[in-house]
Scaffold this motif. Structure first.
Motif, PDB file in Angstrom:
ATOM      1  N   ARG A  53     -29.265   4.866 -26.525  1.00 47.20           N
ATOM      2  CA  ARG A  53     -29.424   6.199 -25.926  1.00 47.20           C
ATOM      3  C   ARG A  53     -30.883   6.455 -25.527  1.00 47.20           C
ATOM      4  O   ARG A  53     -31.360   7.583 -25.543  1.00 47.20           O
ATOM      5  CB  ARG A  53     -28.930   7.303 -26.877  1.00 47.20           C
ATOM      6  CG  ARG A  53     -27.456   7.208 -27.204  1.00 47.20           C
ATOM      7  CD  ARG A  53     -26.991   8.289 -28.171  1.00 47.20           C
ATOM      8  NE  ARG A  53     -27.112   9.605 -27.573  1.00 47.20           N
ATOM      9  CZ  ARG A  53     -27.910  10.560 -28.063  1.00 47.20           C
ATOM     10  NH1 ARG A  53     -28.661  10.326 -29.129  1.00 47.20           N
ATOM     11  NH2 ARG A  53     -27.964  11.746 -27.476  1.00 47.20           N
ATOM     12  N   MET A  76     -33.502  13.219 -19.051  1.00 43.10           N
ATOM     13  CA  MET A  76     -33.351  13.940 -20.306  1.00 43.10           C
ATOM     14  C   MET A  76     -32.387  15.118 -20.206  1.00 43.10           C
ATOM     15  O   MET A  76     -32.186  15.847 -21.179  1.00 43.10           O
ATOM     16  CB  MET A  76     -34.721  14.464 -20.768  1.00 43.10           C
ATOM     17  CG  MET A  76     -35.697  13.387 -21.171  1.00 43.10           C
ATOM     18  SD  MET A  76     -37.351  14.110 -21.499  1.00 43.10           S
ATOM     19  CE  MET A  76     -38.163  12.718 -22.289  1.00 43.10           C
ATOM     20  N   GLN A  94     -39.464  16.981 -25.707  1.00 42.87           N
ATOM     21  CA  GLN A  94     -38.162  16.332 -25.861  1.00 42.87           C
ATOM     22  C   GLN A  94     -38.287  14.967 -26.533  1.00 42.87           C
ATOM     23  O   GLN A  94     -37.463  14.604 -27.369  1.00 42.87           O
ATOM     24  CB  GLN A  94     -37.489  16.188 -24.495  1.00 42.87           C
ATOM     25  CG  GLN A  94     -36.132  15.514 -24.530  1.00 42.87           C
ATOM     26  CD  GLN A  94     -35.101  16.277 -25.332  1.00 42.87           C
ATOM     27  OE1 GLN A  94     -35.254  17.474 -25.573  1.00 42.87           O
ATOM     28  NE2 GLN A  94     -34.047  15.596 -25.765  1.00 42.87           N
ATOM     29  N   SER A  98     -36.351  14.430 -29.990  1.00 47.34           N
ATOM     30  CA  SER A  98     -35.192  13.527 -29.970  1.00 47.34           C
ATOM     31  C   SER A  98     -35.427  12.240 -30.732  1.00 47.34           C
ATOM     32  O   SER A  98     -34.480  11.635 -31.257  1.00 47.34           O
ATOM     33  CB  SER A  98     -34.813  13.195 -28.523  1.00 47.34           C
ATOM     34  OG  SER A  98     -35.816  12.390 -27.908  1.00 47.34           O
ATOM     35  N   ARG A 100     -36.011   9.592 -29.321  1.00 52.79           N
ATOM     36  CA  ARG A 100     -35.443   8.543 -28.483  1.00 52.79           C
ATOM     37  C   ARG A 100     -36.537   7.828 -27.684  1.00 52.79           C
ATOM     38  O   ARG A 100     -37.568   8.409 -27.359  1.00 52.79           O
ATOM     39  CB  ARG A 100     -34.384   9.134 -27.544  1.00 52.79           C
ATOM     40  CG  ARG A 100     -33.147   9.570 -28.284  1.00 52.79           C
ATOM     41  CD  ARG A 100     -32.295  10.563 -27.531  1.00 52.79           C
ATOM     42  NE  ARG A 100     -31.684   9.990 -26.338  1.00 52.79           N
ATOM     43  CZ  ARG A 100     -30.857  10.679 -25.547  1.00 52.79           C
ATOM     44  NH1 ARG A 100     -30.557  11.951 -25.828  1.00 52.79           N
ATOM     45  NH2 ARG A 100     -30.337  10.099 -24.481  1.00 52.79           N
TER      46      ARG A 100
END
Length: 239
Positions: A53, A76, A94, A98, A100
């Motif tokens: 992801r 995003m 973000q 996250s 990520r």
């Protein structure tokens, strides 16, 4: 769902991602996968992005800092605000929230500009040392030496590997399904490829087309005969 061949470079990307995501606190969070065009870097990184992801953006030659930030935010699922500082804050927030990874493909386009390289460093640092994987051509490590503050934050330099016979065998079910491609022909494809996964895939697709026409269930070098194989060389006129 698109099938992805389990080639060696895919495993290299997985290892790089794992190393970045479980690294000890305080270690830098950038990694770079570099190598010639056609080595399968983009395909491997896309596959790992889907598995983990991660956010994935592929640079374009005409992109500006604003464009890059807009594309990152769209990836995003965030509506970009108008100014570069505002969008940078959005993206950093973000990334930090996250946890990520961000993957930036064709990063060589960034190293044409001091401001683009510094923007990516800002994303890394402003995102709480967010893990970022960069994909680029063979000379990317040398190009980045110009920016010591950036270069020193790269935890892993990962040279993409040329296609191997094992890789070629893994590509057969995807590009030449239902046809048994014998070892001697696979060896020829690897030898002619110049290391390029893409060239092997192109040749396997051509073999599949020929097999469909000829009714082959299996094909070796003798069966293929003197039919042409793709090498990437420019064609020459026979006049």
């Amino acid at each position: 769902m698109t099938q992805t061949a389990q080639i060696h470079n895919l495993e290299l990307v997985r290892i790089a991602v794992e190393r970045l995501t479980i690294r000890t606190a305080g270690l830098p969070g950038l990694a770079a996968l570099y190598g010639p065009a056609g080595y399968g870097k983009t395909t491997a990184a896309n596959a790992v992005a889907n598995e983990t992801r991660a956010y994935f953006v592929q640079m374009r030659s005409a992109w500006t800092r604003k464009t890059l930030l807009e594309k990152v935010l769209i990836e995003m699922s965030i509506k970009p605000h108008g100014t570069i500082p505002a969008m940078l804050d959005q993206a950093c927030t973000q990334l930090a929230a996250s946890g990520r990874m961000l993957i930036i493909d064709e990063f060589d386009y960034c190293v044409r500009s001091d401001s683009m390289v510094e923007l990516v460093r800002d994303l890394h640092e402003g995102g709480g040392a967010a893990p970022i994987l960069l994909l680029g051509e063979e000379l990317l490590p040398q190009k980045l030496k110009k920016w010591e503050r950036f270069h020193s934050r790269v935890l892993s330099w990962i040279p993409a590997q040329p296609v191997s016979l094992t890789d070629a065998a893994a590509l057969v079910p995807i590009y030449c399904p239902d046809v048994a491609v014998r070892g001697d022909l696979l060896e020829r494809l690897v030898k002619l490829s110049g290391g390029s996964v893409r060239r092997v895939a192109v040749n396997l697709a051509a073999i599949a087309e020929a097999a469909a026409v000829e009714g082959w269930g299996a094909v070796d070098l003798g069966t293929w005969g003197d039919r042409p194989l793709y090498t990437g060389d420019a064609p020459r006129r026979g006049v």
